[in-house]
Design a protein around this motif. Sequence first.
Motif, PDB file in Angstrom:
ATOM      1  N   ALA A 193       6.547   5.148   8.416  1.00 15.79           N
ATOM      2  CA  ALA A 193       6.660   5.047   7.302  1.00 15.79           C
ATOM      3  C   ALA A 193       5.262   4.703   6.570  1.00 15.79           C
ATOM      4  CB  ALA A 193       7.763   3.923   6.889  1.00 15.79           C
ATOM      5  N   SER A 237       3.768   2.596  -4.656  1.00 13.23           N
ATOM      6  CA  SER A 237       4.537   3.789  -4.054  1.00 13.23           C
ATOM      7  C   SER A 237       3.683   5.111  -4.075  1.00 13.23           C
ATOM      8  CB  SER A 237       5.614   3.834  -4.702  1.00 13.23           C
ATOM      9  OG  SER A 237       5.565   4.190  -6.096  1.00 13.23           O
ATOM     10  N   SER A 284       3.461   7.962   6.354  1.00 15.56           N
ATOM     11  CA  SER A 284       4.150   8.738   5.455  1.00 15.56           C
ATOM     12  C   SER A 284       3.809   8.481   3.724  1.00 15.56           C
ATOM     13  CB  SER A 284       5.573   8.949   5.492  1.00 15.56           C
ATOM     14  OG  SER A 284       5.798   9.522   6.622  1.00 15.56           O
ATOM     15  N   LEU A 285       3.757   6.997   3.438  1.00 18.42           N
ATOM     16  CA  LEU A 285       3.370   6.632   2.407  1.00 18.42           C
ATOM     17  C   LEU A 285       2.049   6.834   2.119  1.00 18.42           C
ATOM     18  CD1 LEU A 285       4.443   4.840   0.117  1.00 18.42           C
ATOM     19  CD2 LEU A 285       3.793   2.850   1.447  1.00 18.42           C
ATOM     20  N   PRO A 331       9.524   5.192   3.867  1.00 22.75           N
ATOM     21  CA  PRO A 331       8.189   4.866   2.994  1.00 22.75           C
ATOM     22  C   PRO A 331       8.446   4.292   1.734  1.00 22.75           C
ATOM     23  CG  PRO A 331       8.181   7.309   3.577  1.00 22.75           C
ATOM     24  CD  PRO A 331       9.587   6.851   4.235  1.00 22.75           C
TER      25      PRO A 331
END
Length: 309
Positions: free
Chosen positions: A122, A230, A125-126, A219
């Motif tokens: 995660a 984000s 991916s973030l 994520p």
Amino acid sequence: MRERNEWNVADGMEERWRELRFGLEIEFVGGEPERLELLPGWTMALDEKQIDGDGEASGSELQSPPLRWEQLDQAEAMLERLRRQGAQANWSCGLHVHVGLEPFGEAALPALLEAALSSQEALSSLLGTSPHRRFYAPPITAEMAEAFRASGDLAALRRSGRPQSHRCGINLRPWSEIGTVEIRYANGTLEAAEVRRVVELCLRFVDGACRGQRLPDEPAALAAALGAPSGGYPPRADPPRWHRERIALENALLPQLTAQAAELVPGGEIHHIVAADGGVMVAVEDEEGSLHRFRCALAAGGLEPLGDG
């Protein structure tokens, strides 16, 4: 900075991450790194292995001293100096953040390990890690984690294989040397706003993990749980076709050449293979991290050295 009520975090969590110290490793190509005026405590590594658009070695790494959140203006000043020189962060570059564990100590390592196992994908991916850069930031496996739990030896968290992939994306091994954990997932950038967001996410991640926060494996959920941005991280940059073809050739040759390379440099591992006059140039990294280059011809029996590189 965002207003406090924009973050979806529990009371008291918003400011804790700001107390952690951190260090930056900013990879780039081009510019005039040997002539760059450095702020006190900042250093420049001139022997890095990034490459420019023509495949030429052009890499350097700007390294910060331990910083506090309120000292990020130093990074902004240094990034501006790099850009004025014409330096760039291309597809071969990364941005690494070392986060100090002073408030937590060695007791935090098991919690960091569990956080890595649950949320490393995660986090990558973030941060939008470019697929080809995952080679330089592989995941911690369950087997590695179990070996560390059994032995307490951080060497268990060293990946086997080629030198570039020894250090995981969440790299706990620097704890034994400099008291930090290293987050290696971010793509390269010389943009101050992107660096600031990466630092914030890394500080929030380490703070939450060390305090035992359960971190999600998705994520958007991870960003929300940490109260981190984000988006707005360094964008993905894909390598050119010639580089993809070079890596495909390397991967085809490695099984045939690995053993012989270890004979040329005892204990050595192949770092890269490139075309050279009359054959190939094989760069072998020794156990101390130094590269040894050999110009070789490819023969039925393997490598025929033509002389040092």
